[in-house]
Scaffold this active site. Sequence first.
Site, PDB file in Angstrom:
ATOM      1  N   HIS A 121       0.873  -1.177   0.000  1.00  0.00           N
ATOM      2  CA  HIS A 121       0.000   0.000   0.000  1.00  0.00           C
ATOM      3  C   HIS A 121       0.918   1.238   0.000  1.00  0.00           C
ATOM      4  O   HIS A 121       2.045   1.176   0.504  1.00  0.00           O
ATOM      5  CB  HIS A 121      -0.827  -0.045   1.291  1.00  0.00           C
ATOM      6  CG  HIS A 121      -1.855   1.017   1.432  1.00  0.00           C
ATOM      7  ND1 HIS A 121      -1.555   2.287   1.873  1.00  0.00           N
ATOM      8  CD2 HIS A 121      -3.184   1.013   1.205  1.00  0.00           C
ATOM      9  CE1 HIS A 121      -2.662   3.001   1.921  1.00  0.00           C
ATOM     10  NE2 HIS A 121      -3.674   2.257   1.514  1.00  0.00           N
ATOM     11  N   ASP A 197       3.337  -4.528   8.026  1.00  0.00           N
ATOM     12  CA  ASP A 197       2.106  -3.759   7.866  1.00  0.00           C
ATOM     13  C   ASP A 197       0.962  -4.759   7.984  1.00  0.00           C
ATOM     14  O   ASP A 197       0.696  -5.536   7.064  1.00  0.00           O
ATOM     15  CB  ASP A 197       2.099  -3.075   6.491  1.00  0.00           C
ATOM     16  CG  ASP A 197       0.765  -2.382   6.207  1.00  0.00           C
ATOM     17  OD1 ASP A 197      -0.159  -2.510   7.042  1.00  0.00           O
ATOM     18  OD2 ASP A 197       0.648  -1.734   5.150  1.00  0.00           O
ATOM     19  N   GLN A 200      -4.216  -5.365   6.967  1.00  0.00           N
ATOM     20  CA  GLN A 200      -5.196  -6.293   6.388  1.00  0.00           C
ATOM     21  C   GLN A 200      -5.101  -7.688   7.002  1.00  0.00           C
ATOM     22  O   GLN A 200      -5.714  -8.627   6.483  1.00  0.00           O
ATOM     23  CB  GLN A 200      -5.009  -6.388   4.857  1.00  0.00           C
ATOM     24  CG  GLN A 200      -5.200  -5.084   4.102  1.00  0.00           C
ATOM     25  CD  GLN A 200      -6.651  -4.591   4.065  1.00  0.00           C
ATOM     26  OE1 GLN A 200      -7.574  -5.247   4.545  1.00  0.00           O
ATOM     27  NE2 GLN A 200      -6.862  -3.414   3.495  1.00  0.00           N
ATOM     28  N   LYS A 223     -10.548  -0.843  10.403  1.00  0.00           N
ATOM     29  CA  LYS A 223     -10.727  -2.012   9.531  1.00  0.00           C
ATOM     30  C   LYS A 223     -11.134  -3.248  10.337  1.00  0.00           C
ATOM     31  O   LYS A 223     -11.257  -4.337   9.809  1.00  0.00           O
ATOM     32  CB  LYS A 223      -9.425  -2.313   8.772  1.00  0.00           C
ATOM     33  CG  LYS A 223      -9.069  -1.243   7.728  1.00  0.00           C
ATOM     34  CD  LYS A 223      -7.911  -1.709   6.891  1.00  0.00           C
ATOM     35  CE  LYS A 223      -7.168  -0.590   6.203  1.00  0.00           C
ATOM     36  NZ  LYS A 223      -7.896   0.083   5.147  1.00  0.00           N
ATOM     37  N   CYS A 363      -4.831   2.464  -3.715  1.00  0.00           N
ATOM     38  CA  CYS A 363      -3.628   2.984  -3.013  1.00  0.00           C
ATOM     39  C   CYS A 363      -2.444   2.047  -3.201  1.00  0.00           C
ATOM     40  O   CYS A 363      -1.643   1.847  -2.267  1.00  0.00           O
ATOM     41  CB  CYS A 363      -3.893   3.209  -1.531  1.00  0.00           C
ATOM     42  SG  CYS A 363      -5.212   4.362  -1.215  1.00  0.00           S
TER      43      CYS A 363
HETATM   44  N1  C6P Z   1      -6.141   0.286   2.743  1.00  0.00           N
HETATM   45  C1  C6P Z   1      -7.933  -0.047   1.177  1.00  0.00           C
HETATM   46  O1  C6P Z   1      -9.028   0.243   0.668  1.00  0.00           O
HETATM   47  P1  C6P Z   1      -4.984   3.593   6.998  1.00  0.00           P
HETATM   48  O2  C6P Z   1      -5.534   4.394   5.882  1.00  0.00           O
HETATM   49  O3  C6P Z   1      -3.776   4.245   7.621  1.00  0.00           O
HETATM   50  O4  C6P Z   1      -6.008   3.175   7.996  1.00  0.00           O
HETATM   51  O5  C6P Z   1      -4.472   2.222   6.360  1.00  0.00           O
HETATM   52  C2  C6P Z   1      -3.474   2.259   5.390  1.00  0.00           C
HETATM   53  C3  C6P Z   1      -3.208   0.902   4.857  1.00  0.00           C
HETATM   54  C4  C6P Z   1      -1.956   0.354   5.061  1.00  0.00           C
HETATM   55  N2  C6P Z   1      -1.665  -0.874   4.626  1.00  0.00           N
HETATM   56  C5  C6P Z   1      -2.549  -1.631   3.971  1.00  0.00           C
HETATM   57  C6  C6P Z   1      -2.172  -3.005   3.527  1.00  0.00           C
HETATM   58  C7  C6P Z   1      -3.832  -1.128   3.722  1.00  0.00           C
HETATM   59  O6  C6P Z   1      -4.706  -1.867   3.058  1.00  0.00           O
HETATM   60  C8  C6P Z   1      -4.163   0.177   4.161  1.00  0.00           C
HETATM   61  C9  C6P Z   1      -5.503   0.776   3.863  1.00  0.00           C
HETATM   62  C10 C6P Z   1      -7.492   0.678   2.423  1.00  0.00           C
HETATM   63  O7  C6P Z   1      -7.208  -0.910   0.701  1.00  0.00           O
HETATM   64  C11 C6P Z   1      -7.702   2.147   2.295  1.00  0.00           C
HETATM   65  S1  C6P Z   1      -6.676   2.893   1.104  1.00  0.00           S
END
Ligand code: C6P
Length: 406
Positions: A121, A197, A200, A223, A363
């Site tokens: 991401h 990270d 997910q 999430k 993203c």
């Molecule tokens: N992905 C998606 O629709 P935040 O925005 O900080 O809560 O999460 C960022 C993030 C970091 N790593 C991974 C693997 C992610 O999937 C995400 C967020 C969402 O895929 C929103 S862009």
Amino acid sequence: MDVEKIKADFPILKRKINGKKLVYLDSAATSQKPVQVISAIKEYYENRNANVSRSVHKLGEEATEAYENARKTVAKLINANSEKEIIFVRNATEGINLVAYSYFLPVAQAGGKIISTVMEHHSNIVPWQFINSMGIDLKFVGVTKDFGLDMENLNKIISAGTKLVTITHASNVLGTINDINQVSKIAHDNGSLFMVDAAQSVPHMPVDVQKLDCDFLVFSGHKMLGPTGIGVLYAKEEHLENMKPFNYGGDMIKEVGLEKTAFNDVPWKFEAGTPNIAGAIGLKAAVDYLNRIGFNSIRKHETKLTKYSLGEFSKLDNVETYGPSDATKRGCVISFNIKNVHPHDAASLLDRQGIAIRSGHACAQPLMEWLGAKAVARASGYIYNDKNDIDALVGGIEKVKRMFGV
Ligand code: C6P
């Protein structure tokens, strides 16, 4: 797992969208919230609202206790050694930035190497480009034809000067679940730190930071049934002790003089200013809810749903999916493209049928480039989804295909 019973806990799932019953398949972007989480936040504001770690009055004490209890619950969830290793941040993105600014910025000029992957991401790419601009080399591990990490490539890129290997546990586009232990071993054998990270993965499966043997791990509350604006950085205590603060100001101090300040102990050294108290309380309620179901049951349910989805998608002509074919090696994230239909058109037409999915680059533009796709449509499932939702999606895609004559 009684999905019908779970669904009943989510008020939003009773909503109609464009006259149709909502089918929510966008949980990888953000999950929906059960009434237990909404009530915990409401209860805090109605009965216990006060600032934390400041006031000696009863409300202040209760709010502090609730906030620190949330930290304990999170520490237990990921099997941290102690709650000192849990820093509350806004989201996974801020957790990664905290590590970039507090650990790597001060040592960037000394050189070395950071390794990320093409599968990441943007949140696990862009902060490292910033650190790269300060003097550390930045390299990316490629992706294999079967949508895994190219371990040969990692072994080639890594060297004694590598300071950090940072990878996603589960891809938000491909669903791929990476072999964290294998990467962790390679990183540590080369004297590098290792970051995960887990945005997910923590919402969907048991995650144990000691078993994964990682130095840093981040995830977002929103999430995993929690509110927005609260996330977690896990870091080994020894690293936190040595890291510079991220933000400076109130609460992160022990004693302030006009010339000099003694910083607070970890974890508070990294939580300047009034924190997201209601967010932490909401996150605790979310973790309690997920624990009641059990993370093994959640993983089992999602693997079954993924297997079913992949089977149904494979029956659709002119629909390409991206990601491993083995449901046991991936999360319930199905990215796809319908031939000659832009993903935004597909998502808009599905929305007219009450089906919410995401479309676009998710993203992950470098991964899109690797896939040779400008964008994808993406359906992602969670504890409140069942086969009926997948049937509605597949039926919806068939309708879109008919409309476009595909
Ligand atoms: N992905 C998606 O629709 P935040 O925005 O900080 O809560 O999460 C960022 C993030 C970091 N790593 C991974 C693997 C992610 O999937 C995400 C967020 C969402 O895929 C929103 S862009």
